[in-house]
Design a protein around this motif. Sequence first.
Motif, PDB file in Angstrom:
ATOM      1  N   THR A  70       0.814  -1.220   0.000  1.00 25.62           N
ATOM      2  CA  THR A  70       0.000   0.000   0.000  1.00 25.62           C
ATOM      3  C   THR A  70       0.844   1.265   0.000  1.00 25.62           C
ATOM      4  N   ASN A  71       2.113   1.168   0.356  1.00 27.82           N
ATOM      5  CA  ASN A  71       3.007   2.325   0.359  1.00 27.82           C
ATOM      6  C   ASN A  71       3.928   2.365  -0.860  1.00 27.82           C
ATOM      7  N   MET A  72       3.719   1.480  -1.807  1.00 27.80           N
ATOM      8  CA  MET A  72       4.478   1.536  -3.043  1.00 27.80           C
ATOM      9  C   MET A  72       3.918   2.648  -3.940  1.00 27.80           C
ATOM     10  N   PRO A  73       4.758   3.379  -4.666  1.00 30.85           N
ATOM     11  CA  PRO A  73       4.227   4.307  -5.661  1.00 30.85           C
ATOM     12  C   PRO A  73       3.348   3.539  -6.659  1.00 30.85           C
ATOM     13  N   PRO A  74       2.294   4.166  -7.175  1.00 26.10           N
ATOM     14  CA  PRO A  74       1.389   3.442  -8.087  1.00 26.10           C
ATOM     15  C   PRO A  74       2.078   2.795  -9.270  1.00 26.10           C
ATOM     16  N   TRP A  75       3.106   3.444  -9.837  1.00 29.33           N
ATOM     17  CA  TRP A  75       3.763   2.856 -11.000  1.00 29.33           C
ATOM     18  C   TRP A  75       4.480   1.563 -10.630  1.00 29.33           C
ATOM     19  N   VAL A  76       4.981   1.472  -9.386  1.00 19.52           N
ATOM     20  CA  VAL A  76       5.648   0.250  -8.939  1.00 19.52           C
ATOM     21  C   VAL A  76       4.607  -0.841  -8.683  1.00 19.52           C
ATOM     22  N   GLN A  77       3.474  -0.479  -8.090  1.00 21.50           N
ATOM     23  CA  GLN A  77       2.390  -1.441  -7.935  1.00 21.50           C
ATOM     24  C   GLN A  77       2.008  -2.036  -9.284  1.00 21.50           C
ATOM     25  N   ILE A 150      13.164 -10.279  -8.685  1.00 23.41           N
ATOM     26  CA  ILE A 150      13.062  -9.133  -9.583  1.00 23.41           C
ATOM     27  C   ILE A 150      12.857  -7.884  -8.735  1.00 23.41           C
ATOM     28  N   ASP A 151      13.686  -6.870  -8.933  1.00 18.00           N
ATOM     29  CA  ASP A 151      13.467  -5.602  -8.249  1.00 18.00           C
ATOM     30  C   ASP A 151      12.113  -5.032  -8.655  1.00 18.00           C
ATOM     31  N   ALA A 152      11.393  -4.476  -7.685  1.00 16.81           N
ATOM     32  CA  ALA A 152      10.025  -4.029  -7.931  1.00 16.81           C
ATOM     33  C   ALA A 152       9.945  -2.912  -8.960  1.00 16.81           C
ATOM     34  N   GLY A 153      11.027  -2.176  -9.155  1.00 24.82           N
ATOM     35  CA  GLY A 153      11.028  -1.105 -10.149  1.00 24.82           C
ATOM     36  C   GLY A 153      11.309  -1.577 -11.553  1.00 24.82           C
ATOM     37  N   TRP A 348       8.091   9.498 -11.502  1.00 23.24           N
ATOM     38  CA  TRP A 348       6.835   8.758 -11.349  1.00 23.24           C
ATOM     39  C   TRP A 348       6.441   8.621  -9.878  1.00 23.24           C
ATOM     40  N   ASP A 349       7.387   8.711  -8.970  1.00 22.64           N
ATOM     41  CA  ASP A 349       7.074   8.669  -7.541  1.00 22.64           C
ATOM     42  C   ASP A 349       6.328   9.919  -7.080  1.00 22.64           C
ATOM     43  N   SER A 350       6.569  11.043  -7.746  1.00 23.51           N
ATOM     44  CA  SER A 350       6.044  12.321  -7.272  1.00 23.51           C
ATOM     45  C   SER A 350       4.527  12.366  -7.380  1.00 23.51           C
ATOM     46  N   GLU A 351       3.907  13.124  -6.474  1.00 23.15           N
ATOM     47  CA  GLU A 351       2.452  13.257  -6.454  1.00 23.15           C
ATOM     48  C   GLU A 351       1.937  13.799  -7.779  1.00 23.15           C
ATOM     49  N   GLU A 352       2.682  14.701  -8.384  1.00 24.82           N
ATOM     50  CA  GLU A 352       2.270  15.339  -9.635  1.00 24.82           C
ATOM     51  C   GLU A 352       2.157  14.350 -10.791  1.00 24.82           C
ATOM     52  N   HIS A 353       2.989  13.315 -10.777  1.00 27.74           N
ATOM     53  CA  HIS A 353       3.082  12.436 -11.949  1.00 27.74           C
ATOM     54  C   HIS A 353       2.714  10.988 -11.639  1.00 27.74           C
ATOM     55  N   ARG A 354       1.958  10.739 -10.581  1.00 29.02           N
ATOM     56  CA  ARG A 354       1.743   9.379 -10.094  1.00 29.02           C
ATOM     57  C   ARG A 354       0.972   8.494 -11.065  1.00 29.02           C
ATOM     58  N   GLU A 355       0.269   9.054 -12.014  1.00 31.35           N
ATOM     59  CA  GLU A 355      -0.484   8.239 -12.983  1.00 31.35           C
ATOM     60  C   GLU A 355       0.095   8.341 -14.392  1.00 31.35           C
ATOM     61  N   LYS A 356       1.208   9.038 -14.554  1.00 29.84           N
ATOM     62  CA  LYS A 356       1.745   9.293 -15.890  1.00 29.84           C
ATOM     63  C   LYS A 356       2.335   8.041 -16.544  1.00 29.84           C
ATOM     64  N   ASP A 357       2.593   7.000 -15.756  1.00 30.03           N
ATOM     65  CA  ASP A 357       3.147   5.777 -16.353  1.00 30.03           C
ATOM     66  C   ASP A 357       2.067   4.956 -17.058  1.00 30.03           C
ATOM     67  N   ASN A 358       0.798   5.391 -16.961  1.00 27.88           N
ATOM     68  CA  ASN A 358      -0.286   4.561 -17.491  1.00 27.88           C
ATOM     69  C   ASN A 358      -1.414   5.386 -18.107  1.00 27.88           C
ATOM     70  N   MET A 359      -1.117   6.614 -18.501  1.00 28.23           N
ATOM     71  CA  MET A 359      -2.157   7.485 -19.063  1.00 28.23           C
ATOM     72  C   MET A 359      -2.585   6.992 -20.443  1.00 28.23           C
ATOM     73  N   GLU A 360      -3.890   6.931 -20.656  1.00 33.62           N
ATOM     74  CA  GLU A 360      -4.448   6.390 -21.893  1.00 33.62           C
ATOM     75  C   GLU A 360      -3.893   7.122 -23.113  1.00 33.62           C
ATOM     76  N   ALA A 361      -3.591   6.344 -24.148  1.00 24.93           N
ATOM     77  CA  ALA A 361      -3.145   6.815 -25.466  1.00 24.93           C
ATOM     78  C   ALA A 361      -1.705   7.315 -25.476  1.00 24.93           C
ATOM     79  N   THR A 362      -0.967   7.212 -24.355  1.00 22.28           N
ATOM     80  CA  THR A 362       0.431   7.621 -24.342  1.00 22.28           C
ATOM     81  C   THR A 362       1.341   6.431 -24.646  1.00 22.28           C
TER      82      THR A 362
END
Length: 403
Positions: A70-77, A150-153, A348-362
């Motif tokens: 639950t404390n992993m950044p979303p991109w790592v999850q 495997i490292d989680a990142g 990707w860890d930052s609050e500003e970019h927490r969903e940028k690893d999975n934004m639709e159409a990118t």
Amino acid sequence: MAFPATAMSGLPESAVTSLVTKFGIPPGLRLVDPYKLDLRNDDEIGAWLRKPHPITSDKNVWAFWHAGYTNMPPWVQRNVINWVRRLGPEWTVHLLDKVPGSETNVSRFVESSYFPDAFNNGTMDGPNVGPHSGDLVRLPLLWKYGGVWIDAGTFLFRSIDDICWKEIEDPASPYEMAGFTLEMRPGVECMLNGFIAAKRGNPFIRRWHDIYMALWSGGVTNAQGFHNHPLLRHLPLLCPPVDKFNCPNLGTMMETFSDYLAAFMCFERLRKLVDPAPGDVLLQQQTNWSGARQFELLTAKRTGEGVVKDEKWQAAEKFVTDALAHTSTMKLSHGPAGALDSFLADLWDSEEHREKDNMEATFAAYLRYGSVHFDQTREMVPIKMGWPTEEVLTCGVLEPKEV
């Protein structure tokens, strides 16, 4: 072409279908049979990862996040979720932690005798408690249970069976252990420890851990000065040939860098290994090791209204398709403090970019999709590690070199 699940890669079914039908399948790739995949959605797999699972064979994938899922950044999850999705029922992914009372606390899997006092007592300090906790955890898990660390990142772009496990399981194969290598000094390769595969009871794994444990003995609470430990001080400092890898100056002292990667140096003390796959630095070289540049490419729109296939689009397309077709993994590291100008993992860890690893159409979403649904057509060819003629120690595993 339609797919049987709507959330297998974090994209709606319409977007998944559009990506394949509009752009086809890149060269060097083919679609994975969806029946080989774990078709649960992200929330279901995430809940499953927070529970312990029986260990019924050596086909385990091990990962660790000190503070828990639950404390992993979303991109790592999403990385770990996609391992489960891609590997399907053939492999069991175990995500462990060090959260008091957690069902997946590493203490439920490995006895305290495998760890130093600082780990057991929670007194590890310094800037790298999480990474170095992971360094201590990975080898005992492989020794006791077998499988792949495997490292989680890490993005996983290929079946583990194809990367190395078929060779490790084959009784006629000479390979007992697998990983990736990187040139850590000019002409000298060193095994990285972000991906390690071995069956349980591998003696090299146990000796590797014994050496690393010795560095932490005597009340040590952090890695400062590990490069000068009696077991490692005969080894030159790690000093990657940055020019060869299109990498800028690391921006950190090599002593600090060597301390941070002391587990690599422990391997070097033993090194007797065959690496079955290319390393994962190709993509870093393409972007001059710049996390900001990688972020720029992956957040670019790949599809949709107004998309122009300009120079930036072409660079992003090459970056992603090369990753999917020509590498087995892509490890995103935070690195030692002060090294390089930026790390994609930090962005990707930052609050500003927490969903940028999975934004639709990118391109980032396409990379995630491809890591699950595309299979590589290239053959994996084992290669032998190489290094120049150098001094060979004749002494015990834990015996310092005489000076």
